[in-house]
Design a protein around this motif. Structure first.
Motif, PDB file in Angstrom:
ATOM      1  N   ASP A 358       0.825  -1.206   0.000  1.00  0.00           N
ATOM      2  CA  ASP A 358       0.000   0.000   0.000  1.00  0.00           C
ATOM      3  C   ASP A 358       0.863   1.261   0.000  1.00  0.00           C
ATOM      4  O   ASP A 358       0.366   2.366   0.198  1.00  0.00           O
ATOM      5  CB  ASP A 358      -0.969   0.019   1.183  1.00  0.00           C
ATOM      6  N   ASN A 359       2.188   1.106  -0.229  1.00  0.00           N
ATOM      7  CA  ASN A 359       3.042   2.272  -0.381  1.00  0.00           C
ATOM      8  C   ASN A 359       4.245   1.895  -1.245  1.00  0.00           C
ATOM      9  O   ASN A 359       4.579   0.721  -1.374  1.00  0.00           O
ATOM     10  CB  ASN A 359       3.501   2.815   0.979  1.00  0.00           C
ATOM     11  N   THR A 360       4.869   2.898  -1.824  1.00  0.00           N
ATOM     12  CA  THR A 360       6.013   2.665  -2.710  1.00  0.00           C
ATOM     13  C   THR A 360       7.293   2.724  -1.880  1.00  0.00           C
ATOM     14  O   THR A 360       7.965   3.752  -1.827  1.00  0.00           O
ATOM     15  CB  THR A 360       6.037   3.716  -3.827  1.00  0.00           C
ATOM     16  N   CYS A 361       7.636   1.614  -1.260  1.00  0.00           N
ATOM     17  CA  CYS A 361       8.709   1.606  -0.271  1.00  0.00           C
ATOM     18  C   CYS A 361      10.086   1.823  -0.884  1.00  0.00           C
ATOM     19  O   CYS A 361      10.995   2.314  -0.207  1.00  0.00           O
ATOM     20  CB  CYS A 361       8.678   0.302   0.521  1.00  0.00           C
ATOM     21  N   ALA A 364       8.615   5.457  -6.292  1.00  0.00           N
ATOM     22  CA  ALA A 364       7.313   5.432  -6.950  1.00  0.00           C
ATOM     23  C   ALA A 364       7.387   5.163  -8.438  1.00  0.00           C
ATOM     24  O   ALA A 364       6.402   4.767  -9.046  1.00  0.00           O
ATOM     25  CB  ALA A 364       6.598   6.770  -6.704  1.00  0.00           C
TER      26      ALA A 364
END
Length: 394
Positions: A358-361, A364
Motif C-alpha cells: 500500500d506504499n512505494t517503499c 514510486a
C-alpha cells in the motif's frame, strides 16, 4: 466447436501447454513449415507463466488452495489468511470491478477493514497485471538475443531494473550496479570501491578474464573472492547472492562463479546502467503469447480449455491423441511437465509470494531487484511499480 470436429485431423506436431518453452517450440515448428496443433487445458495462455488481473488472480488462487496438485496456494489479505475458497470472480465487461461483481459462495471471513481494502483494490482491477512467475532477463544474454532475432520486440516491451538491494542482518542496502554507481556510492568506503572495481575490471577484460579462469577456475568461488579480491562482509554477500545468484550453503567453482559475474558485467551498459530487464504489462506472459502469435501467423492451430484424455501409439511413426473435440494423429508430441505428472518432485518445489503493497517503499517510478539473505537461504525479490504498467499508480 462441435464435439467431434477434430476427428481424423493429422498434424506434424501437437504441443500441450502454452508456457514459454512450449510456445517457443511451437513457433519454431510452424516457421519450419510443420503443421502444429497447440493445446492448453486452461482457458488462458501462459501456463505457469500466466498473467492475471487482480480478480482473475484471486480466482486462480482460490481454485488452487489446499489442492494436492501443484501449485498449492494460500491467500492473505491485510495479514489475514482466508480459511476457505470464498468466491468466484464473474466475467464483467465494465472497466471497474468491485465486490458487487463477485459471486459469493461462502462468507468472506475477513475483518471489515480488510474487506474495504479489497473493495478499493478491485475498483482498479484491470490495472493489475500479476505474473505467476515474475522474471528478469540479462540485457546481454541468450534470452534477449533470441527475442531480438525472432523480432519479438514488436509484441513485448521491457524496462530496465534500475536498482539492486541486499537485505541482511536486519538492514537493507543499495548495491551499485555500474562503475559510475560504484564511484558515486556513499555506502562503500574507498577501499571497498577499489576491491569491487578490481573484480569488475578483471572479469570485463577478456584477456584478464581468461587468465583468471586458467589460474583459479578449479578453486571455490567464495575462496577466490576472499583470497584474491579480499572481499568480506556486505561486499562478499553482494557478489555471491546478488550478482552471482549463489544460494546460501551452495558451493560453486570459481569458473562458474566468474562466468556469472562476467555475464552480469557484460550486460551493464547495453541499455543503460543496469544489467537486467523486466517485462512491462506482465512481460513474462506476454513473451509466451508473442511466440504463440508467431506460430498462429505461420499457420498453427490453437485450442484453449481443451482436455487431453489419452495419448496412444497409432503406428510406428504416429500417435493418437484423444481430445475433448475429437481424436487427432500426430507425428511428434511436445508437452509441459505439468501434463506428464500431477505432482512435482520434492526437490523441484519452489515457493513464491506475490505481495501488493500500500506504499512505494523503494520509490514510486522505478524497478528493483533485491536479495534477502538469512541462515535459511536466499530469497530473490522483484519490486515493480506503475512504471511497468503492472499495478495502478500510487
Amino acid at each position: 466447436m462441435a464435439p467431434n470436429e477434430l476427428d481424423g485431423m493429422q498434424f506434424d506436431v501437437v504441443v500441450f501447454g502454452t508456457g514459454l518453452e512450449e510456445s517457443i517450440i511451437a513457433s519454431k515448428a510452424a516457421a519450419g513449415k510443420k503443421s502444429v496443433l497447440h493445446v492448453d487445458r486452461n482457458p488462458y495462455y501462459g501456463g505457469s507463466n500466466a498473467c492475471f488481473s487482480l480478480s482473475k488472480m484471486l480466482e486462480w488462487a482460490f481454485c488452487h488452495r489446499n489442492c494436492s496438485q501443484t501449485p498449492s496456494v494460500e491467500v492473505l489479505v491485510g495479514g489475514q489468511l482466508t480459511d476457505a475458497p470464498t468466491f468466484v470472480i464473474s466475467d464483467v465487461a465494465s472497466d471497474q470491478c468491485d465486490m458487487d461483481t463477485l459471486q459469493r459462495l461462502a462468507p468472506f471471513e475477513l475483518s471489515p477493514e480488510c474487506t474495504k481494502k479489497l473493495q478499493e483494490m478491485l475498483k482498479n482491477d484491470r490495472d493489475y497485471m500479476i505474473e505467476l512467475v515474475p522474471k528478469v532477463v540479462f540485457c546481454r544474454g541468450e534470452v534477449t538475443e533470441m527475442l531480438i532475432s525472432c523480432e519479438i520486440g514488436e509484441y513485448v516491451q521491457f524496462k530496465g531494473v534500475a536498482h539492486s538491494y541486499l537485505a541482511r542482518n536486519g538492514t537493507i542496502e543499495r548495491i551499485p550496479e555500474s562503475k559510475e554507481d560504484i564511484f558515486a556510492s556513499n555506502s562503500l568506503s574507498l577501499i571497498e570501491k577499489r576491491k569491487l572495481m578490481r573484480l569488475m575490471t578483471m572479469v570485463s577484460d577478456n584477456t584478464l578474464y581468461a587468465h583468471l579462469l586458467d589460474k583459479y577456475g578449479d578453486s571455490q568461488f567464495t575462496q577466490l573472492l576472499q583470497d584474491k579480491f579480499k572481499l568480506s562482509g556486505m561486499l562478499l554477500d553482494a557478489v555471491l547472492y546478488l550478482i552471482a545468484r549463489v544460494n546460501r550453503g551452495d558451493t560453486i567453482s570459481a569458473r562458474e562463479g566468474c562466468e556469472r559475474v562476467h555475464k552480469y558485467v557484460k550486460s551493464i551498459g547495453r541499455y543503460g546502467r543496469m544489467a537486467y530487464l523486466c517485462g512491462m504489462y506482465g512481460g513474462g506472459s506476454e513473451i509466451s503469447q508473442s511466440f504463440c502469435r508467431l506460430c498462429a501467423v505461420s499457420g498453427g492451430t490453437y485450442i484453449l480449455n481443451e482436455t487431453v484424455a489419452a495419448i496412444e501409439p497409432a503406428s510406428e511413426n504416429e500417435f493418437s491423441v484423444v481430445l475433448d473435440h475429437g481424436t487427432v494423429r500426430a507425428k511428434q508430441i511436445v508437452m509441459s511437465p505439468d501434463y506428464a505428472s500431477t505432482a512435482a518432485p520434492k526437490d523441484q518445489i519452489v515457493s513464491r509470494a506475490i505481495c501488493i503493497l500500500d506504499n512505494t517503499c523503494l520509490g514510486a517510478d522505478t524497478t528493483a531487484l533485491a536479495s534477502y539473505v538469512d541462515d535459511s537461504g536466499v530469497v530473490s525479490l522483484l519490486y515493480v511499480t506503475h512504471s511497468t504498467m503492472t499495478v495502478p499508480s500510487g
